[in-house]
Design an enzyme around this catalytic site. Structure first.
Site, PDB file in Angstrom:
ATOM      1  N   CYS B  35      12.389 -16.530 108.096  1.00  0.00           N
ATOM      2  CA  CYS B  35      11.622 -16.062 106.935  1.00  0.00           C
ATOM      3  C   CYS B  35      10.130 -16.205 107.137  1.00  0.00           C
ATOM      4  O   CYS B  35       9.335 -15.599 106.431  1.00  0.00           O
ATOM      5  CB  CYS B  35      11.986 -16.847 105.685  1.00  0.00           C
ATOM      6  SG  CYS B  35      13.580 -16.411 105.023  1.00  0.00           S
ATOM      7  N   ASP B  37       8.496 -19.028 106.580  1.00  0.00           N
ATOM      8  CA  ASP B  37       8.090 -20.319 106.035  1.00  0.00           C
ATOM      9  C   ASP B  37       9.299 -21.096 105.528  1.00  0.00           C
ATOM     10  O   ASP B  37      10.326 -20.525 105.169  1.00  0.00           O
ATOM     11  CB  ASP B  37       6.986 -20.221 104.985  1.00  0.00           C
ATOM     12  CG  ASP B  37       7.265 -19.200 103.895  1.00  0.00           C
ATOM     13  OD1 ASP B  37       8.433 -18.809 103.754  1.00  0.00           O
ATOM     14  OD2 ASP B  37       6.318 -18.831 103.198  1.00  0.00           O
ATOM     15  N   CYS B  61       2.203 -21.022 106.610  1.00  0.00           N
ATOM     16  CA  CYS B  61       0.769 -20.788 106.682  1.00  0.00           C
ATOM     17  C   CYS B  61       0.019 -21.913 105.967  1.00  0.00           C
ATOM     18  O   CYS B  61       0.605 -22.835 105.422  1.00  0.00           O
ATOM     19  CB  CYS B  61       0.426 -19.434 106.084  1.00  0.00           C
ATOM     20  SG  CYS B  61       0.935 -19.286 104.376  1.00  0.00           S
ATOM     21  N   CYS B 105       4.065 -19.125  98.158  1.00  0.00           N
ATOM     22  CA  CYS B 105       4.021 -20.490  98.685  1.00  0.00           C
ATOM     23  C   CYS B 105       4.239 -21.494  97.561  1.00  0.00           C
ATOM     24  O   CYS B 105       4.922 -22.506  97.747  1.00  0.00           O
ATOM     25  CB  CYS B 105       2.679 -20.762  99.362  1.00  0.00           C
ATOM     26  SG  CYS B 105       2.391 -19.743 100.808  1.00  0.00           S
TER      27      CYS B 105
END
Lengths: 384, 282
Positions: B35, B37, B61, B105
């Protein structure tokens, strides 16, 4: 902080000699080349000289050089020229790994009802030549294939491709934005109809490009209006930038051997240094046929943007192979087309060198990179 | 270039809570290498339900790492009950905001926290509310997750949904389905989760109907209208009633009622459902 600029496939520093050649064009020679008076007319001869320099670099006749505003405009013009001059032909062939300038043109044609063949590449980014041979048809208006890939540096066998396409009487456009100035090619020997160049990839400024149009090749202008560029590109000539590009092409000729040898050596040094120091790292692309300045290297278990930010803190400029910035976290279309495993693709970094890159800079990256990768791996839930 | 706040940069460059927590008694994992992350959250929860210590391991990230660190700042010392109220918006707020394209995120942080708390309670790893129809096959996102993100964050467009959940961000083939969910979410007042329980298979759900209609519009109807310089937009689907808007040259065409009745409606009846009624938007 000293900047270590290893992102030359994105853009390059304008060579000092180029700046020097351009400056008088703003202050002393600002006339319009189309004017009747001598003051403007003298600019015309400077443009002619620049046109010759470009032609000489690529093995073209000066009148085959059309100045544009950028590589994207050159690509667009080639597509307009080939499709509008042959409206009955509704098929175009290109590759899955083109720059977005060409990808977008392909998608636009699809939306208009064209049939577009998107050629595959293998795991090293090499083109499927059999697929190219099989997909050319009677109603193919254009084959558009890049000379070298911007992300991996993989060079396509353009002489072979040009021969295949020519034999079938189909027009060929080559996006040579990344190749020009890095590897030599000779258009007097290659049956290519259109070829795109971007100034800022070879130490000229942004805002200037070239479309090579072979004498006798079908043509329709993209920008219409004035008679400039022999009616092939309307709009007052950007004389300072054209002169700058002419100078940049002269320099590129002088530095060809240096690019092939010294820049390649430094790239190889960087590649070997990183592979030796960092476990679970691989190089993307075709190592046998690769631009001398490009290294696309992938590190497992870490993500590209995080690496770039850590490099940025040290003044090192590079690019990532994942489009994390777009929010989708989708690895680049190039790495996906090559089938690079997602686990590596997300951690891909592109270093692209230039004639201004020093060994000291390369060694600095070799010294700092293992710590960056180890640091990010230490906080990653995945391990080798 | 990144548009990160100083707080994001700081938590990325100097994460306070990175690493494994040896004596953790609750672990939550979300995401994967594929994916792009992933977050593994470690919690040490006291017998009376206080999060005494916490740490994370994150692959991703800068904003993924910063969001993980921020999450821990927010939950450490809190009771389980207090922590369970923390949402992705709190994480983004703690960091002074995240770029729109990076909001997923913060969503990952919220999901990892949910997963860890379920783990502590001895519940199965996959939350009940995430059951549902798989919409995005690339990133494994279900309609329930999309609906949750849409409601929680007032999302309006497919791009928003991609930014928050990643759904639709890779191959893009589910974007129509996401649009259909959005249309449904935005067109209707909020309803309780129970009402979303799948209906008997014989009837087509509104989402399925809308998807089918969109396909038929694209494949069969648009090309015909385009031949006359016109186009069509789907405005709403309410049960059997389909509201459309003719655009381009069709919008000023005197025979557009006939076009709608004889071409659009007939085609949709033939390919989607026999009782559909097509009306023009006012």
């Amino acid at each position: 902080m000293k900047v270590v600029y290893l992102d030359n496939n994105a853009t390059t520093m304008v060579a000092p000699e180029v700046v020097e050649a351009m400056l008088p064009m703003f202050s002393d020679y600002y006339g319009n080349a189309s004017s009747m008076h001598t003051f403007g007319g003298q600019v015309g001869s400077m443009l002619a000289k620049a046109r010759e320099s470009v032609a000489e670099l690529i093995g073209a006749h000066p009148e085959e050089v059309v100045f544009t505003s950028c590589g994207t405009e050159s690509d667009s013009t080639a597509f307009v020229a080939a499709t509008e001059s042959q409206p009955e032909k509704r098929h175009v062939i290109t590759t899955k790994v083109e720059h977005s300038a060409v990808l977008a043109l392909g998608h636009q044609l699809e939306a208009k009802g064209y049939d577009v063949t998107w050629l595959d590449v293998d795991e090293k980014g090499r083109l499927d030549m059999a697929q190219l041979a099989d997909s050319m048809r009677k109603d193919t208006a254009l084959v558009s294939i890049m000379y070298a890939n911007n992300e991996t540096g993989t060079i396509f066998p353009i002489p072979e491709i040009a021969q295949m396409v020519k034999e079938r009487g189909i027009l060929l456009h080559v996006d040579a934005v990344q190749a020009t100035g890095k590897i030599p090619y000779d258009l007097s020997k290659l049956p290519i109809d259109y070829l795109a160049i971007s100034g800022h990839k070879l130490h000229a400024p942004k805002g200037i490009g070239v479309l090579f149009v072979r004498r006798g090749a079908r043509f329709r202008p993209f920008l219409r209006g004035g008679h400039q560029e022999n009616g092939r590109r309307a709009g007052t000539e950007n004389s300072p930038y054209i002169v700058g590009l002419g100078k940049a092409c002269e320099l590129a000729r002088q530095y060809f051997d240096y690019e092939q040898q010294r820049v390649a050596e430094l790239r190889d040094r960087l590649q070997a240094g990183l592979l030796a120091a960092i476990p679970d790292s691989i190089v993307n692309g075709d190592l046998e046929h690769r631009l001398p300045n490009t290294l696309s290297i992938a590190f497992k278990y870490v993500e590209g943007e995080a690496i770039l930010l850590r490099l940025d803190r040290l003044g090192i400029c590079a690019s990532s192979g994942s489009a994390c910035t777009s929010g989708s976290l989708e690895p680049s279309h190039v790495l996906r087309a090559m089938g690079v495993p997602f686990t590596y693709a997300h951690g891909s970094i592109r270093f692209s060198l230039s004639r201004y890159t020093t060994q000291e800079e390369v060694d600095y990256v070799i010294k700092e990179m293992p710590g960056i990768i180890a640091g990010l791996r230490a906080i990653s839930p995945f391990r080798g | 270039m990144w548009e990160y706040t100083d707080a994001v940069r700081d938590h990325f460059e100097n994460p306070r809570h990175a690493g494994e927590l040896k004596d953790a008694n609750a672990i939550g994992e979300v995401g994967s290498l594929a994916c792009g992350d992933a977050l593994k959250l470690f919690l040490k929860i006291s017998p009376d339900g206080v999060i005494e210590d916490a740490s994370f391991q994150t692959f991703g990230c800068a904003s993924a790492i910063a969001s993980s660190d921020a999450l821990i700042e927010l939950i450490k010392g809190k009771t389980v009950e207090e922590a369970s109220k923390i949402t992705n918006k709190d994480i983004a707020k703690y960091l002074g905001g995240l770029p729109q394209a990076k909001m997923h995120c913060s969503v990952m942080g919220e999901e990892a926290l949910e997963a860890a708390l379920r783990n502590w309670r001895g519940e199965p790893a996959v939350p009940q509310c995430h059951e549902g129809k798989l919409i995005c096959k690339c990133f494994g996102v279900t309609d329930a997750q999309i609906r949750h993100a849409v409601r929680e964050n007032n999302l309006k467009t497919v791009e928003d949904v991609t930014n928050f959940t990643k759904a639709g961000g890779a191959c893009g083939s589910c974007q129509e389905a996401i649009q259909a969910i959005l249309d449904e979410e935005l067109g209707k007042p909020r309803v309780t989760l129970q009402e979303f329980n799948p209906k008997p298979k014989t009837a087509m759900t509104n989402v399925q109907r809308m998807q089918k209609i969109l396909h038929v519009l694209d494949d069969q109807i648009r090309p015909k209208l385009a031949a006359d310089g016109g186009d069509i937009e789907l405005v709403d689907v309410d049960g059997q009633k389909v509201t459309v808007m003719l655009t381009g040259k069709c919008s000023s065409c005197r025979s557009r009622q006939t076009t709608i009745r004889e071409m659009v409606e007939q085609t949709l009846r033939e390919h989607v459902e026999p009782n559909l009624v097509v009306v023009e938007a006012e």
